[in-house]
Design a protein around this motif. Structure first.
Motif, short mmCIF file in Angstrom:
data_model
loop_
_atom_site.label_atom_id
_atom_site.label_comp_id
_atom_site.label_asym_id
_atom_site.label_seq_id
_atom_site.Cartn_x
_atom_site.Cartn_y
_atom_site.Cartn_z
N PHE A 79 65.01 47.13 24.14
CA PHE A 79 64.93 46.20 25.27
C PHE A 79 65.11 46.98 26.57
N ASP A 80 64.19 46.78 27.49
CA ASP A 80 64.21 47.52 28.76
C ASP A 80 63.70 46.60 29.87
N ARG A 81 64.28 46.72 31.05
CA ARG A 81 63.85 45.87 32.17
C ARG A 81 62.39 46.10 32.53
N ASN A 82 61.89 47.32 32.33
CA ASN A 82 60.49 47.61 32.63
C ASN A 82 59.53 46.83 31.73
N ASN A 83 60.05 46.35 30.59
CA ASN A 83 59.22 45.56 29.69
C ASN A 83 58.71 44.29 30.37
N PHE A 84 59.50 43.75 31.31
CA PHE A 84 59.11 42.51 31.97
C PHE A 84 57.81 42.70 32.75
N LEU A 85 57.64 43.86 33.39
CA LEU A 85 56.43 44.11 34.16
C LEU A 85 55.21 44.18 33.24
N LYS A 86 55.39 44.80 32.08
CA LYS A 86 54.29 44.88 31.11
C LYS A 86 53.98 43.50 30.55
N ARG A 87 55.03 42.73 30.29
CA ARG A 87 54.87 41.37 29.77
C ARG A 87 54.09 40.47 30.73
N ASN A 88 54.25 40.72 32.04
CA ASN A 88 53.65 39.84 33.04
C ASN A 88 52.13 39.82 32.99
N ARG A 89 51.51 40.91 32.51
CA ARG A 89 50.04 40.93 32.43
C ARG A 89 49.54 39.94 31.40
N ILE A 90 50.36 39.67 30.38
CA ILE A 90 49.98 38.69 29.37
C ILE A 90 50.09 37.28 29.93
N ILE A 91 51.17 37.03 30.68
CA ILE A 91 51.34 35.72 31.32
C ILE A 91 50.14 35.41 32.22
N ALA A 92 49.76 36.38 33.04
CA ALA A 92 48.62 36.19 33.95
C ALA A 92 47.30 36.14 33.20
N GLY A 93 47.16 36.95 32.16
CA GLY A 93 45.89 37.06 31.46
C GLY A 93 45.55 35.88 30.59
N LEU A 94 46.55 35.17 30.08
CA LEU A 94 46.30 34.02 29.22
C LEU A 94 45.73 32.83 29.98
N SER A 95 45.94 32.80 31.29
CA SER A 95 45.76 31.57 32.07
C SER A 95 44.59 31.65 33.04
N GLU A 96 44.08 30.49 33.38
CA GLU A 96 43.06 30.44 34.42
C GLU A 96 43.68 30.34 35.81
N ALA A 97 44.97 30.05 35.85
CA ALA A 97 45.66 29.98 37.14
C ALA A 97 47.14 30.28 36.95
N THR A 98 47.73 30.94 37.93
CA THR A 98 49.16 31.22 37.94
C THR A 98 49.80 30.50 39.12
N ILE A 99 50.86 29.77 38.84
CA ILE A 99 51.56 28.99 39.86
C ILE A 99 52.94 29.61 40.11
N VAL A 100 53.23 29.94 41.36
CA VAL A 100 54.54 30.45 41.73
C VAL A 100 55.31 29.31 42.39
N ILE A 101 56.37 28.86 41.73
CA ILE A 101 57.15 27.72 42.23
C ILE A 101 58.08 28.16 43.36
N GLU A 102 58.90 29.16 43.10
CA GLU A 102 59.80 29.72 44.10
C GLU A 102 59.93 31.22 43.84
N SER A 103 60.08 32.00 44.92
CA SER A 103 60.28 33.45 44.77
C SER A 103 60.89 34.00 46.03
N ALA A 104 61.80 34.94 45.86
CA ALA A 104 62.32 35.68 47.00
C ALA A 104 61.24 36.61 47.52
N GLU A 105 61.55 37.40 48.53
CA GLU A 105 60.54 38.27 49.15
C GLU A 105 60.00 39.29 48.15
N LYS A 106 60.83 39.67 47.18
CA LYS A 106 60.39 40.56 46.12
C LYS A 106 60.80 39.94 44.79
#
Length: 366
Positions: free
Chosen positions: A209-236
């Motif tokens: 388990f590594d924090r960098n895994n989240f960045l790699k995981r994010n491509r699957i979240i974006a790739g599965l979908s026709e749209a990505t919705i950001v509800i709330e986010s800080a500046e980074k």
């Protein structure tokens, strides 16, 4: 895919720093994973992105041994395997160059002929964010979308719980193998998620388990979908990375605007300001941009006695009430509302059960 083919595909996936993009180039040239391991060094070097170090790894027997062990885990735990060239691999993810060559899943995921959206955001969701997320998904329920997220704290779990509450399928994309769960406090939701969707990951049971895994995981979240919705986010934040990936895949991105002084609206406001996201204020905004139409069953419609309409919606409603069936452009003209805005308002009214569409861009009250 039979066990022998899967074994070599796993071994290919196990090679460090090879990457899914280069692996797909090799598979496109040599046909299957077994052929790659048996190919001449001189032919492998002709493929862009394959160097001496990676070729040496292809001759390292440890990758096949690791693949054998992972295959035992897959079979003993009844893990579903989705190879990128097979029919059961998520269709939208097939169009992503860096999508995983192998994807693992558990549960009852069914993406056939489904609308799929990703909902992401901060782990420190505010009460306003919770309220918006829950109302947004509740209003989308009539369109029966699949809700994808990362099963993390905050926006992720709020979206996935809201999906299940409204009878929608939901998918959690994990940043680790299917032998564990993070965060551990969300273990209590696993059974319900698997019954109403499931989990996807491209990580092995042996991956640390590594924090960098989240960045790699994010491509699957974006790739599965026709749209990505950001509800709330800080500046980074990771949600903004997912939004950037979605943009790189030419998928639609939406962001919920907030006050400039709100810490967890900064990321969303910046996406909108940079024209990297559509403004999202309601489910109707999403359905309008994506051109989603409500598929209604042929059942009698029971008229609501009291319908809560916004001021602009009430103007359209009163005109339709007095004039009867009216074409969209004519309705917009008479009510002095831009056509695109009238379309969005009408969709919201349709979701509320106040109006219904008819052939020829006509609308009438229910």
């Amino acid at each position: 895919m039979n066990s022998d083919d899967l074994l070599y595909a796993l071994a290919l996936q196990h090679i460090p720093n090879l990457g899914d993009t280069t692996a797909k180039k090799l598979l496109g040239k040599f046909g299957n994973s077994r052929n790659i391991f048996q190919e001449k060094k001189s032919n492998l070097l002709k493929i862009d992105g394959v160097g001496q170090v990676r070729i040496q790894e292809l001759n390292n027997s440890s990758h096949l041994k690791a693949a054998e062990e992972e295959l035992k885990f897959i079979e003993s735990n009844k893990i579903k395997v989705h190879y990128f060239q097979d029919n059961d691999y998520p269709e939208k993810l097939k169009h992503c160059l860096d999508g995983p060559i192998i994807l693992f899943s558990k549960g009852n995921i069914d993406l056939a002929r489904k609308r799929v959206i990703s909902v992401v955001g901060t782990r420190r969701i505010t009460s306003h964010g919770v309220s918006f997320c829950e109302e947004f998904i509740e209003n989308l329920a009539v369109l029966d979308p699949v809700i994808v997220s990362g099963f993390a704290y905050g926006v992720d779990i709020t979206a996935q719980k809201s999906a299940m509450k409204n009878g929608l399928q939901t998918i959690g994309c994990l940043a680790h193998g299917l032998n564990q769960i993070y965060p551990k406090s969300h273990k209590k939701y696993m059974k319900e998620v698997e019954e109403n969707g499931g989990f996807f990951t491209d990580f092995w049971s042996t991956d640390n388990f590594d924090r960098n895994n989240f960045l790699k995981r994010n491509r699957i979240i974006a790739g599965l979908s026709e749209a990505t919705i950001v509800i709330e986010s800080a500046e980074k934040g990771g949600a903004l990375v997912t939004a950037d990936i979605a943009n790189s895949y030419d998928r639609e991105v939406f962001a919920v605007p907030g006050r400039p002084s709100d810490k967890y609206s900064l990321g969303c406001n910046n996406l909108i300001k940079a024209q990297k996201a559509h403004v999202l204020t309601s489910a109707a905004d999403l359905a309008y941009i994506l051109n989603w139409e409500i598929e209604r069953k042929h059942e009698p419609v029971q008229k609501q006695l009291f319908i809560d309409l916004e001021e602009e919606e009430q103007v359209l409603y009163e005109f339709l009430k007095s004039s009867g069936k009216t074409e969209l452009d004519l309705l917009a003209l008479n009510c002095k509302v831009p056509t695109f805005k009238a379309a969005s308002l009408l969709l919201n009214m349709e979701l509320k059960g106040a109006v219904r569409p008819l052939p020829g861009k006509l609308f009438e009250i229910i």
